[in-house]
Design a protein around this motif. Sequence first.
Motif, PDB file in Angstrom:
ATOM      1  N   MET A 145     -12.435   7.368  -2.735  1.00 41.93           N
ATOM      2  CA  MET A 145     -11.583   6.207  -2.869  1.00 41.93           C
ATOM      3  C   MET A 145     -10.868   5.944  -1.548  1.00 41.93           C
ATOM      4  O   MET A 145     -10.508   6.852  -0.837  1.00 41.93           O
ATOM      5  CB  MET A 145     -10.544   6.425  -3.969  1.00 41.93           C
ATOM      6  N   THR A 146     -10.658   4.707  -1.300  1.00 42.60           N
ATOM      7  CA  THR A 146      -9.936   4.357  -0.085  1.00 42.60           C
ATOM      8  C   THR A 146      -8.440   4.429  -0.351  1.00 42.60           C
ATOM      9  O   THR A 146      -7.994   4.565  -1.494  1.00 42.60           O
ATOM     10  CB  THR A 146     -10.317   2.940   0.373  1.00 42.60           C
ATOM     11  N   LYS A 147      -7.667   4.316   0.705  1.00 46.40           N
ATOM     12  CA  LYS A 147      -6.215   4.346   0.558  1.00 46.40           C
ATOM     13  C   LYS A 147      -5.732   3.188  -0.308  1.00 46.40           C
ATOM     14  O   LYS A 147      -4.848   3.350  -1.132  1.00 46.40           O
ATOM     15  CB  LYS A 147      -5.543   4.264   1.930  1.00 46.40           C
ATOM     16  N   ARG A 148      -6.348   2.024  -0.093  1.00 48.52           N
ATOM     17  CA  ARG A 148      -5.912   0.837  -0.846  1.00 48.52           C
ATOM     18  C   ARG A 148      -6.125   1.040  -2.348  1.00 48.52           C
ATOM     19  O   ARG A 148      -5.264   0.723  -3.159  1.00 48.52           O
ATOM     20  CB  ARG A 148      -6.681  -0.371  -0.352  1.00 48.52           C
TER      21      ARG A 148
ATOM     22  N   THR B  61      -6.321   3.899  -3.873  1.00 39.98           N
ATOM     23  CA  THR B  61      -5.415   4.948  -4.313  1.00 39.98           C
ATOM     24  C   THR B  61      -4.030   4.375  -4.595  1.00 39.98           C
ATOM     25  O   THR B  61      -3.416   4.679  -5.615  1.00 39.98           O
ATOM     26  CB  THR B  61      -5.319   6.053  -3.245  1.00 39.98           C
ATOM     27  N   TYR B  62      -3.556   3.511  -3.697  1.00 35.46           N
ATOM     28  CA  TYR B  62      -2.246   2.880  -3.912  1.00 35.46           C
ATOM     29  C   TYR B  62      -2.247   2.021  -5.169  1.00 35.46           C
ATOM     30  O   TYR B  62      -1.285   2.007  -5.928  1.00 35.46           O
ATOM     31  CB  TYR B  62      -1.854   2.035  -2.702  1.00 35.46           C
ATOM     32  N   ARG B  63      -3.344   1.313  -5.390  1.00 35.92           N
ATOM     33  CA  ARG B  63      -3.430   0.477  -6.589  1.00 35.92           C
ATOM     34  C   ARG B  63      -3.413   1.334  -7.857  1.00 35.92           C
ATOM     35  O   ARG B  63      -2.772   0.990  -8.842  1.00 35.92           O
ATOM     36  CB  ARG B  63      -4.697  -0.363  -6.562  1.00 35.92           C
ATOM     37  N   ALA B  64      -4.125   2.454  -7.823  1.00 35.41           N
ATOM     38  CA  ALA B  64      -4.167   3.333  -8.991  1.00 35.41           C
ATOM     39  C   ALA B  64      -2.794   3.930  -9.279  1.00 35.41           C
ATOM     40  O   ALA B  64      -2.365   4.001 -10.435  1.00 35.41           O
ATOM     41  CB  ALA B  64      -5.198   4.443  -8.774  1.00 35.41           C
ATOM     42  N   VAL B  65      -2.089   4.330  -8.227  1.00 37.32           N
ATOM     43  CA  VAL B  65      -0.751   4.901  -8.400  1.00 37.32           C
ATOM     44  C   VAL B  65       0.204   3.835  -8.940  1.00 37.32           C
ATOM     45  O   VAL B  65       0.998   4.093  -9.857  1.00 37.32           O
ATOM     46  CB  VAL B  65      -0.233   5.491  -7.068  1.00 37.32           C
ATOM     47  N   ALA B  66       0.114   2.628  -8.412  1.00 36.50           N
ATOM     48  CA  ALA B  66       0.986   1.548  -8.880  1.00 36.50           C
ATOM     49  C   ALA B  66       0.690   1.205 -10.342  1.00 36.50           C
ATOM     50  O   ALA B  66       1.606   0.993 -11.137  1.00 36.50           O
ATOM     51  CB  ALA B  66       0.814   0.321  -8.002  1.00 36.50           C
ATOM     52  N   ALA B  67      -0.586   1.160 -10.710  1.00 36.34           N
ATOM     53  CA  ALA B  67      -0.943   0.851 -12.092  1.00 36.34           C
ATOM     54  C   ALA B  67      -0.449   1.934 -13.039  1.00 36.34           C
ATOM     55  O   ALA B  67       0.063   1.642 -14.126  1.00 36.34           O
ATOM     56  CB  ALA B  67      -2.463   0.693 -12.215  1.00 36.34           C
TER      57      ALA B  67
END
Length: 78
Positions: free
Chosen positions: A1-4, A6-12
Amino acid sequence: MTKRNTYRAVAAAALAGVEVLGAGPAALADAPRQDGVAIVGEPDTSDLHNKYTFAPLGVPVFGLLESVANVPKRLGLL
């Protein structure tokens, strides 16, 4: 997974946690308690008597025929 991603998954996951822990139970607590069935008024159907909503056979026949007849014009064939 890319950083972007990963950030989306954490935010969700964070938003889902807020919903479960915060807003979800609060919304249920404010819901009115009723016994029985909720009674609602009849919808206003006074303006539904045109060729697109008049359906003697269960299908708006006149509106359907006009719509099908307009297809060649809309596709630019006429």
